[in-house]
Design an enzyme around this catalytic site. Sequence first.
Site, mmCIF file in Angstrom:
data_model
loop_
_atom_site.group_PDB
_atom_site.id
_atom_site.type_symbol
_atom_site.label_atom_id
_atom_site.label_comp_id
_atom_site.label_asym_id
_atom_site.label_seq_id
_atom_site.Cartn_x
_atom_site.Cartn_y
_atom_site.Cartn_z
ATOM 1 N N GLU A 51 24.627 27.550 19.167
ATOM 2 C CA GLU A 51 25.446 26.623 18.886
ATOM 3 C C GLU A 51 26.836 26.349 18.530
ATOM 4 O O GLU A 51 26.991 27.686 18.730
ATOM 5 C CB GLU A 51 24.895 26.087 17.297
ATOM 6 C CG GLU A 51 25.177 25.433 16.090
ATOM 7 C CD GLU A 51 25.028 26.112 14.489
ATOM 8 O OE1 GLU A 51 24.749 26.962 14.604
ATOM 9 O OE2 GLU A 51 25.642 24.804 13.971
ATOM 10 N N LYS A 122 23.642 16.839 14.876
ATOM 11 C CA LYS A 122 22.754 18.345 13.763
ATOM 12 C C LYS A 122 22.387 16.743 12.481
ATOM 13 O O LYS A 122 23.993 16.871 11.754
ATOM 14 C CB LYS A 122 23.567 19.458 14.236
ATOM 15 C CG LYS A 122 22.645 20.551 12.872
ATOM 16 C CD LYS A 122 23.619 21.661 12.104
ATOM 17 C CE LYS A 122 23.039 22.548 11.796
ATOM 18 N NZ LYS A 122 24.180 23.831 11.781
ATOM 19 N N CYS A 155 20.070 24.235 14.028
ATOM 20 C CA CYS A 155 20.628 25.870 13.622
ATOM 21 C C CYS A 155 19.274 25.485 12.630
ATOM 22 O O CYS A 155 18.149 25.417 12.505
ATOM 23 C CB CYS A 155 21.516 26.004 13.727
ATOM 24 S SG CYS A 155 21.541 27.858 12.667
ATOM 25 N N VAL A 182 22.520 33.038 10.482
ATOM 26 C CA VAL A 182 22.652 33.739 9.498
ATOM 27 C C VAL A 182 22.244 34.524 8.646
ATOM 28 O O VAL A 182 22.141 35.543 8.268
ATOM 29 C CB VAL A 182 24.512 33.856 8.349
ATOM 30 C CG1 VAL A 182 25.314 33.265 9.261
ATOM 31 C CG2 VAL A 182 24.374 32.352 7.666
HETATM 32 C C1 ACM Z 1 22.947 26.897 10.534
HETATM 33 O O1 ACM Z 1 23.060 26.224 10.829
HETATM 34 N N1 ACM Z 1 24.583 27.265 11.547
HETATM 35 C C2 ACM Z 1 23.202 28.227 9.311
#
Ligand code: ACM
Length: 278
Positions: A51, A122, A155, A182
């Site tokens: 990402e 996203k 992510c 994370v």
């Molecule tokens: C994330 O979506 N970068 C944790």
Amino acid sequence: MENLKLSGVDTQMPVVALVQFAPLLGNIEANISRIGLLLNKVKADVVVLPELASSGYAFSDRNEAFQCAETVYDSVYIRFLTSRAADGNYFIVSGFNERDGDRLFNTAILVGPSGFIGKYRKMHLFWNEADLFEPGDTGLPVFEIAGIKLGMLVCFDWMFPEVWRILALKGVDLVAHPSNLVLPFCQQAVAVHALCNRFYVATANRIGSERDLHFTGGSVLVSPLGETLVKGPLEDPFVGNQAIDLTFSRNKNITPRNTLKESRRPECYTFLTSEKKN
Ligand code: ACM
């Protein structure tokens, strides 16, 4: 019942590469040079990068994110990926800090030897990302490349089973999943999404730290049977190349009397379509 174990590598099968590294925050040129070194180790048809690989993640504010955002029409980063895709004759999925007018999106781009092909923005923004980026508005596009039906998620989208299932119903073989994780859960959870939807998942995660965030590495490629085919280290850069057998992502039979599609009971799932009214 059929033997469900994955067979060995066949050179006719498409090969997927996971690339894991630590981008430098706000520095597209440095990230191009870091990625360039790792791409030298790729032998694949489809390469998946983390990402926001062009820019890093932990921006202090929107202005900082804006400084290193690019449009898909005029991007040093996409020109670099295109040139490497042409040299290696492969396709690349990468996280991209996308500017569109004065809006920013946390985007996954698909680039091939002839240039930019498409993007997914996203949908589910994580934590303070909502201060920087707009929520994605592309839906869940599917692309056909190197004989693979490919979908993309970014992510934190992993937390939402709905998006995985929609991609399965659209018939994807592989979900490319650029990540900056994370939390430590996703690397195991994607195996369940892969198994329940019978497709491959390539989660390319980043490593290192930015400001007060530490990223958990451990990139994974998992099979439609939930097997971990490739696993990256937790703290180091990594490139993993792995052939995938599409007969497994195209076989949705579970028992002689159950298939993933026909055994669903959408008439019992109407809560999903009516939940906004309740
Ligand atoms: C994330 O979506 N970068 C944790």
